[in-house]
Design a protein around this motif. Structure first.
Motif, PDB file in Angstrom:
ATOM      1  N   LEU A  15       0.829  -1.204   0.000  1.00  0.00           N
ATOM      2  CA  LEU A  15       0.000   0.000   0.000  1.00  0.00           C
ATOM      3  C   LEU A  15       0.865   1.257   0.000  1.00  0.00           C
ATOM      4  O   LEU A  15       0.542   2.242  -0.669  1.00  0.00           O
ATOM      5  CB  LEU A  15      -0.944  -0.010   1.207  1.00  0.00           C
ATOM      6  CG  LEU A  15      -2.049  -1.067   1.153  1.00  0.00           C
ATOM      7  CD1 LEU A  15      -2.732  -1.197   2.506  1.00  0.00           C
ATOM      8  CD2 LEU A  15      -3.059  -0.736   0.063  1.00  0.00           C
ATOM      9  N   ILE A  16       1.979   1.218   0.723  1.00  0.00           N
ATOM     10  CA  ILE A  16       2.900   2.351   0.727  1.00  0.00           C
ATOM     11  C   ILE A  16       3.531   2.510  -0.654  1.00  0.00           C
ATOM     12  O   ILE A  16       3.637   3.626  -1.170  1.00  0.00           O
ATOM     13  CB  ILE A  16       3.957   2.202   1.839  1.00  0.00           C
ATOM     14  CG1 ILE A  16       3.275   2.249   3.218  1.00  0.00           C
ATOM     15  CG2 ILE A  16       5.023   3.302   1.726  1.00  0.00           C
ATOM     16  CD1 ILE A  16       4.171   1.852   4.377  1.00  0.00           C
ATOM     17  N   ASP A  17       3.933   1.386  -1.260  1.00  0.00           N
ATOM     18  CA  ASP A  17       4.452   1.430  -2.634  1.00  0.00           C
ATOM     19  C   ASP A  17       3.443   2.096  -3.570  1.00  0.00           C
ATOM     20  O   ASP A  17       3.802   2.948  -4.391  1.00  0.00           O
ATOM     21  CB  ASP A  17       4.735   0.020  -3.164  1.00  0.00           C
ATOM     22  CG  ASP A  17       5.930  -0.656  -2.528  1.00  0.00           C
ATOM     23  OD1 ASP A  17       6.797   0.039  -1.968  1.00  0.00           O
ATOM     24  OD2 ASP A  17       5.996  -1.905  -2.606  1.00  0.00           O
ATOM     25  N   ALA A  18       2.184   1.695  -3.438  1.00  0.00           N
ATOM     26  CA  ALA A  18       1.134   2.241  -4.303  1.00  0.00           C
ATOM     27  C   ALA A  18       0.941   3.734  -4.061  1.00  0.00           C
ATOM     28  O   ALA A  18       0.742   4.503  -5.019  1.00  0.00           O
ATOM     29  CB  ALA A  18      -0.177   1.486  -4.086  1.00  0.00           C
ATOM     30  N   ARG A  19       1.003   4.168  -2.805  1.00  0.00           N
ATOM     31  CA  ARG A  19       0.857   5.591  -2.498  1.00  0.00           C
ATOM     32  C   ARG A  19       1.987   6.388  -3.156  1.00  0.00           C
ATOM     33  O   ARG A  19       1.755   7.430  -3.766  1.00  0.00           O
ATOM     34  CB  ARG A  19       0.862   5.797  -0.986  1.00  0.00           C
ATOM     35  CG  ARG A  19       1.014   7.251  -0.496  1.00  0.00           C
ATOM     36  CD  ARG A  19      -0.131   8.195  -0.876  1.00  0.00           C
ATOM     37  NE  ARG A  19      -1.432   7.682  -0.583  1.00  0.00           N
ATOM     38  CZ  ARG A  19      -2.055   7.720   0.590  1.00  0.00           C
ATOM     39  NH1 ARG A  19      -1.476   8.279   1.603  1.00  0.00           N
ATOM     40  NH2 ARG A  19      -3.252   7.203   0.725  1.00  0.00           N
ATOM     41  N   ILE A  20       3.201   5.896  -3.029  1.00  0.00           N
ATOM     42  CA  ILE A  20       4.353   6.569  -3.641  1.00  0.00           C
ATOM     43  C   ILE A  20       4.150   6.680  -5.149  1.00  0.00           C
ATOM     44  O   ILE A  20       4.348   7.746  -5.738  1.00  0.00           O
ATOM     45  CB  ILE A  20       5.658   5.827  -3.291  1.00  0.00           C
ATOM     46  CG1 ILE A  20       5.984   6.030  -1.802  1.00  0.00           C
ATOM     47  CG2 ILE A  20       6.808   6.276  -4.176  1.00  0.00           C
ATOM     48  CD1 ILE A  20       7.052   5.099  -1.251  1.00  0.00           C
ATOM     49  N   ASP A  21       3.721   5.589  -5.779  1.00  0.00           N
ATOM     50  CA  ASP A  21       3.489   5.587  -7.226  1.00  0.00           C
ATOM     51  C   ASP A  21       2.363   6.530  -7.622  1.00  0.00           C
ATOM     52  O   ASP A  21       2.467   7.248  -8.619  1.00  0.00           O
ATOM     53  CB  ASP A  21       3.176   4.177  -7.721  1.00  0.00           C
ATOM     54  CG  ASP A  21       4.380   3.253  -7.684  1.00  0.00           C
ATOM     55  OD1 ASP A  21       5.522   3.754  -7.573  1.00  0.00           O
ATOM     56  OD2 ASP A  21       4.180   2.019  -7.745  1.00  0.00           O
ATOM     57  N   GLU A  22       1.261   6.515  -6.856  1.00  0.00           N
ATOM     58  CA  GLU A  22       0.110   7.341  -7.235  1.00  0.00           C
ATOM     59  C   GLU A  22       0.396   8.826  -7.086  1.00  0.00           C
ATOM     60  O   GLU A  22      -0.157   9.641  -7.814  1.00  0.00           O
ATOM     61  CB  GLU A  22      -1.140   6.942  -6.447  1.00  0.00           C
ATOM     62  CG  GLU A  22      -1.262   7.545  -5.084  1.00  0.00           C
ATOM     63  CD  GLU A  22      -2.474   7.068  -4.301  1.00  0.00           C
ATOM     64  OE1 GLU A  22      -2.858   7.800  -3.374  1.00  0.00           O
ATOM     65  OE2 GLU A  22      -3.018   5.993  -4.585  1.00  0.00           O
ATOM     66  N   LEU A  23       1.266   9.202  -6.160  1.00  0.00           N
ATOM     67  CA  LEU A  23       1.613  10.617  -6.013  1.00  0.00           C
ATOM     68  C   LEU A  23       2.328  11.116  -7.263  1.00  0.00           C
ATOM     69  O   LEU A  23       2.014  12.189  -7.762  1.00  0.00           O
ATOM     70  CB  LEU A  23       2.469  10.844  -4.766  1.00  0.00           C
ATOM     71  CG  LEU A  23       1.723  10.704  -3.445  1.00  0.00           C
ATOM     72  CD1 LEU A  23       2.700  10.613  -2.283  1.00  0.00           C
ATOM     73  CD2 LEU A  23       0.755  11.866  -3.251  1.00  0.00           C
ATOM     74  N   GLY A  24       3.300  10.334  -7.743  1.00  0.00           N
ATOM     75  CA  GLY A  24       3.958  10.625  -9.013  1.00  0.00           C
ATOM     76  C   GLY A  24       4.646  11.977  -9.116  1.00  0.00           C
ATOM     77  O   GLY A  24       4.838  12.475 -10.223  1.00  0.00           O
TER      78      GLY A  24
END
Length: 132
Positions: A15-24
């Motif tokens: 979920l943290i990985d996904a948050r980092i990616d979604e912020l972009g």
């Protein structure tokens, strides 16, 4: 890192990985850099995901949270008021008796050594409290 919830759900680390990616943007890059430094300073820390979307790092208790806002990435230390801060990293949430935070703005430089020392102090404080 551990999985929370039923099988098939994403782990807190995912979920943290996904948050980092979604912020972009710079916020994702900053959160990723802070995460890496926390992992270096506290390799035994567990990543969790709380309050519907806040990355949390724990070792014998909460170390810190990593919140992202429009203008800052906020690293909040749960027991920051009790931590030595010789490099004066804390620049937010200074009025309380317990928490302290560091707001990182776009373009800010991260003092990696000072931040890792702060994380290690937080872990040490947590561990000293659990031994009593």
């Amino acid at each position: 890192m551990q999985k929370d919830g039923a099988q098939g759900e994403k782990s807190p680390s995912e979920l943290i990985d996904a948050r980092i990616d979604e912020l972009g943007d710079w916020r994702g890059e900053t959160l990723a850099r802070l995460r890496a430094l926390i992992r270096q300073a506290a390799p035994g820390a567990v990543e969790t995901w709380k309050w519907r979307g806040v990355p949390v790092w724990e070792d014998a208790g909460m170390i810190c949270t990593g919140e992202t806002y429009k203008a800052v990435v906020k690293l909040t230390f749960a027991r920051g008021a009790a931590l030595p801060d010789p490099k004066k990293l804390f620049n937010s949430s200074l009025e309380g008796n317990t928490r302290r935070a560091i707001d990182f703005k776009e373009g800010d430089t991260i003092d990696a050594d000072a931040l890792k020392a702060l994380v290690r102090e937080a872990v040490s404080l947590n561990r000293s409290k659990t031994k009593r």
